[in-house]
Design a protein around this motif. Structure first.
Motif, PDB file in Angstrom:
ATOM      1  N   ALA A 124      26.010 -53.648  54.014  1.00 11.75           N
ATOM      2  CA  ALA A 124      26.415 -54.226  52.726  1.00 11.75           C
ATOM      3  C   ALA A 124      27.146 -55.535  52.986  1.00 11.75           C
ATOM      4  N   ALA A 125      26.909 -56.482  52.108  1.00  9.43           N
ATOM      5  CA  ALA A 125      27.563 -57.781  52.247  1.00  9.43           C
ATOM      6  C   ALA A 125      29.063 -57.647  51.986  1.00  9.43           C
ATOM      7  N   GLY A 126      29.853 -58.527  52.623  1.00  6.07           N
ATOM      8  CA  GLY A 126      31.282 -58.547  52.373  1.00  6.07           C
ATOM      9  C   GLY A 126      31.565 -58.860  50.922  1.00  6.07           C
ATOM     10  N   THR A 127      32.394 -58.050  50.293  1.00  2.00           N
ATOM     11  CA  THR A 127      32.702 -58.249  48.875  1.00  2.00           C
ATOM     12  C   THR A 127      34.040 -57.606  48.548  1.00  2.00           C
ATOM     13  N   PHE A 128      34.759 -58.165  47.592  1.00  2.00           N
ATOM     14  CA  PHE A 128      35.971 -57.516  47.077  1.00  2.00           C
ATOM     15  C   PHE A 128      36.065 -57.843  45.592  1.00  2.00           C
ATOM     16  N   SER A 129      36.803 -57.020  44.910  1.00  2.00           N
ATOM     17  CA  SER A 129      36.901 -57.166  43.451  1.00  2.00           C
ATOM     18  C   SER A 129      38.318 -57.564  43.033  1.00  2.00           C
ATOM     19  N   PHE A 130      38.421 -58.066  41.803  1.00  4.56           N
ATOM     20  CA  PHE A 130      39.726 -58.384  41.209  1.00  4.56           C
ATOM     21  C   PHE A 130      39.577 -58.291  39.703  1.00  4.56           C
ATOM     22  N   ASN A 131      40.681 -58.216  39.012  1.00  2.23           N
ATOM     23  CA  ASN A 131      40.677 -58.053  37.557  1.00  2.23           C
ATOM     24  C   ASN A 131      41.074 -59.359  36.863  1.00  2.23           C
ATOM     25  N   ASP A 142      34.997 -56.364  30.457  1.00  2.00           N
ATOM     26  CA  ASP A 142      35.392 -57.775  30.472  1.00  2.00           C
ATOM     27  C   ASP A 142      36.617 -58.025  31.338  1.00  2.00           C
ATOM     28  N   VAL A 143      36.858 -57.161  32.302  1.00  2.77           N
ATOM     29  CA  VAL A 143      38.010 -57.322  33.192  1.00  2.77           C
ATOM     30  C   VAL A 143      37.560 -57.476  34.642  1.00  2.77           C
ATOM     31  N   LEU A 144      36.746 -56.516  35.126  1.00  2.00           N
ATOM     32  CA  LEU A 144      36.437 -56.430  36.549  1.00  2.00           C
ATOM     33  C   LEU A 144      35.518 -57.570  36.999  1.00  2.00           C
ATOM     34  N   MET A 145      35.851 -58.146  38.153  1.00  2.00           N
ATOM     35  CA  MET A 145      35.048 -59.200  38.747  1.00  2.00           C
ATOM     36  C   MET A 145      34.983 -58.972  40.254  1.00  2.00           C
TER      37      MET A 145
END
Length: 616
Positions: free
Chosen positions: A230-237, A348-351
């Motif tokens: 899996a590609a490197g990824t992280f989430s933020f709000n 409409d929060v998580l990115m």
């Protein structure tokens, strides 16, 4: 001439009478016995043939009796099979009823237990003449020599030798319960389980952890063992309800985006390290400082007036700056409400921020040195993620054995496909004979992780020379299969390794015992039990079909034996039976000839009396 010493006429008459008496005796014998040839002296060739054929007829008669006994055994077993099929139908119906909410599963289990005992009773009582084909005691039920029963079916003579024909039945096809296991309603001891870790199995607590049922049918998504990167990824709000207003003088968000740095495994331990270990030096990746101002917002969408109000707007703005550098921002998150419906609710929060893997072999993403002036960071935080390397597998080794498989000379066969990093899959297969030859055995058993490594290397090394296959140094019960890190440094999405299209020649097969089904103890396994009963029931139906075909064979063979005996009778009759019309006619003629011969002898004797008168 006339002589007083020799009565020539009387001698001739006696010779004739003797011949007539001989013929008369023979004819009277034929008349009394009904045979033209009774002894070898009558006609040695025909007498020999008829004697042999009469003996053969007695043998065929014995065969006919044996066929009758065999038919009785088959009828008994078939009747038992039919009764069991009916019980299994009822059993399946009870399982279906148990799925209904609110049904008392304990009471249903009581009914199931009664049905199980009924099946046992049918199996144990379906014997004839001391033989029970539904309840057997065979050490190796899948050994054709051990599981074979033969019914005498024919007698034949050829080139001076005789032979007895048989109809063979293999009890593994019909036995419901076998002392050593392997009956149609028992767990199949040939189960290869996870094939040394190459696939996953469904488990349940029947007695510890055991396999319920393998349903491998060839689909690459049925029980595969895959590891996908899996590609490197992280989430933020994103701060919903708190727009980012860049209209303030000097307002900006500033950060460094670091992409595709190679993973440094120093300090990592265990299986993860073995799969991820890459030799140094390590590529530092790509770093770019990103600054976001009102000018960037206007360039993205002037109609926003320098204000970012939603996560999708923020994602669009970030992508104008990050896409060229090799990163992508997602805001298309959401969920179905209610779960399982088609109603998609947008979140409409998580990115998230994800690397596009444009720099070297790494798959890393990091936000560093984050700061902002006159505006919030929009939820951005200093985070990082290396992604996942999928070019390796950790197989949990379980011993298994490739058993004998009936008349298949090479035993159970396993076929599969293997691929690394999206390369075209290649097909492989191995069987009992292959394993025995490879490991110098005669059991078909793979008993250790080292033996499994030897097997996999023998199959894969030629096509995948850059693949490492070894026993784990951290856990000897595990096997590491990975691309060689010295050759393949790829990381993240697109990296994968695995076995697929795994097919075992004897599957599907049951791996539980019918008598151990318990929905009271395992109420969540009703679907598994239904699946088991469906296939186990079909195995019983197939067994009944075998008996039905055997019964038809025996009936046809019995009819042929009876016809053959009648034909032999006719054939022997043509050779040795007397034609009574001719015999009786000849008998009357000979009796008349006898009378005439006696009169001739009397006349001849009277002539001598006339001569004696001359001397008186």
């Amino acid at each position: 001439m006339t002589s007083i010493l020799t009565n020539t006429s009387a001698s001739s008459a006696i010779q004739v009478l003797r011949a007539i008496n001989s013929n008369l005796a023979a004819t009277q014998g034929q008349a009394s016995a009904g045979l033209r040839i009774r002894t070898a002296a009558d006609n040695a060739a025909y007498w020999s043939i008829s004697t042999t054929m009469r003996s053969d007829k007695m043998s065929i008669s014995a065969v006919a009796d044996a066929l009758g006994l065999g038919a009785a055994k088959v009828d008994t077993a078939y009747a038992g099979m039919e009764a069991v099929i009916d019980v299994l139908r009822e059993f399946k119906a009870k399982l279906v009823a148990a799925k209904e909410p609110g049904v008392d599963k304990a009471k249903v289990q009581s009914e199931l237990d009664q049905l199980k005992q009924m099946v046992v009773s049918i199996a144990t009582s379906s014997g004839f003449g001391g033989q029970n084909w539904l309840n057997t005691d065979i050490g190796q039920i899948y050994d054709l020599k051990a599981n074979k029963v033969s019914l005498v079916s024919s007698f034949s003579r050829s080139s001076g030798s005789v032979s007895i024909g048989t109809i063979d039945l293999h009890l593994d096809e019909i036995s419901l319960f076998n002392t050593a296991g392997g009956g149609l309603l028992q767990a199949d001891p040939r189960d290869v389980k996870t094939i040394g870790g190459m696939r996953y199995g469904t488990v349940y607590p029947e007695s510890g952890s055991s396999t319920i049922y393998y349903t491998e049918t060839g689909s690459s998504w049925m029980n595969p063992t895959w590891n996908s990167g899996a590609a490197g990824t992280f989430s933020f709000n994103f701060p919903h309800g708190s727009p980012l207003d860049f209209n303030s003088p000097g307002a900006e968000i500033k950060f460094d985006i670091i992409l595709d740095r190679e993973y440094d495994p120093s300090g990592d331990t265990g299986i993860t390290a073995e799969l991820r270990d890459l030799p140094g030096p390590y590529d530092p990746g790509h770093t770019k400082t990103i600054t976001i101002t009102k000018a960037h917002v206007d360039a993205y969408d002037a109609s926003l007036g320098g204000i970012i109000s939603t996560n999708t707007q923020f994602a669009g703005l970030l992508n104008t700056l990050l896409n060229p550098e090799g990163a992508h921002v997602n805001a298309n998150y959401g969920h179905y409400q209610p779960p399982g419906s088609n109603n998609w609710i947008h979140d409409d929060v998580l990115m998230s921020v994800e690397t596009r893997q444009m720099h070297g072999n790494g798959s890393y993403v990091e936000i560093a040195n984050l700061s902002s002036v006159g505006v919030s960071t929009g939820g951005l935080t200093q985070k990082s993620d290396y992604g996942e390397r999928g070019s390796g597998l950790s197989l949990q080794f379980d011993p298994f054995t490739l058993h004998i498989d009936g008349d298949t000379p090479d035993g159970v066969e396993v076929s599969f496909q293997f691929s690394i990093n999206g390369a075209p899959s290649k097909s492989y297969e191995f069987n009992r004979t292959y394993v025995n030859n490879l490991l110098g055995k005669d059991t078909g058993a793979i008993e250790t992780a080292d033996e499994m490594v030897t097997l996999l290397r023998s199959l894969l090394d030629a096509d995948w020379p850059d693949t490492v296959i070894q026993v784990s140094s951290a856990d000897p019960s595990k096997i590491i299969v990975k691309s060689d890190p010295a050759v393949d440094r790829k990381w993240g999405a697109g990296t994968r390794a695995g076995f697929s299209d795994i097919v075992v020649s004897i599957e599907p097969l049951p791996a539980i015992n019918f008598l151990n089904i318990d929905i009271k103890q395992n109420p969540d396994l009703i679907d598994h039990y239904l699946n088991y009963i469906e296939v186990a029931g079909q195995r019983v139906v197939d067994g009944a079909a075998v008996l039905g075909a055997l019964k038809q064979h025996i009936d046809m063979q019995s009819e042929f034996a009876n016809k053959l005996m009648d034909t032999i009778d006719k054939g022997v009759g043509r050779l040795v039976d007397a034609n009574m019309d001719l015999v009786l006619t000849r008998l009357k003629a000979l009796q008349t000839q006898e009378q005439l011969a006696i009169q001739s002898l009397h006349i001849a004797n009277n002539n001598n009396e006339a001569i004696l008168q001359l001397f008186r």
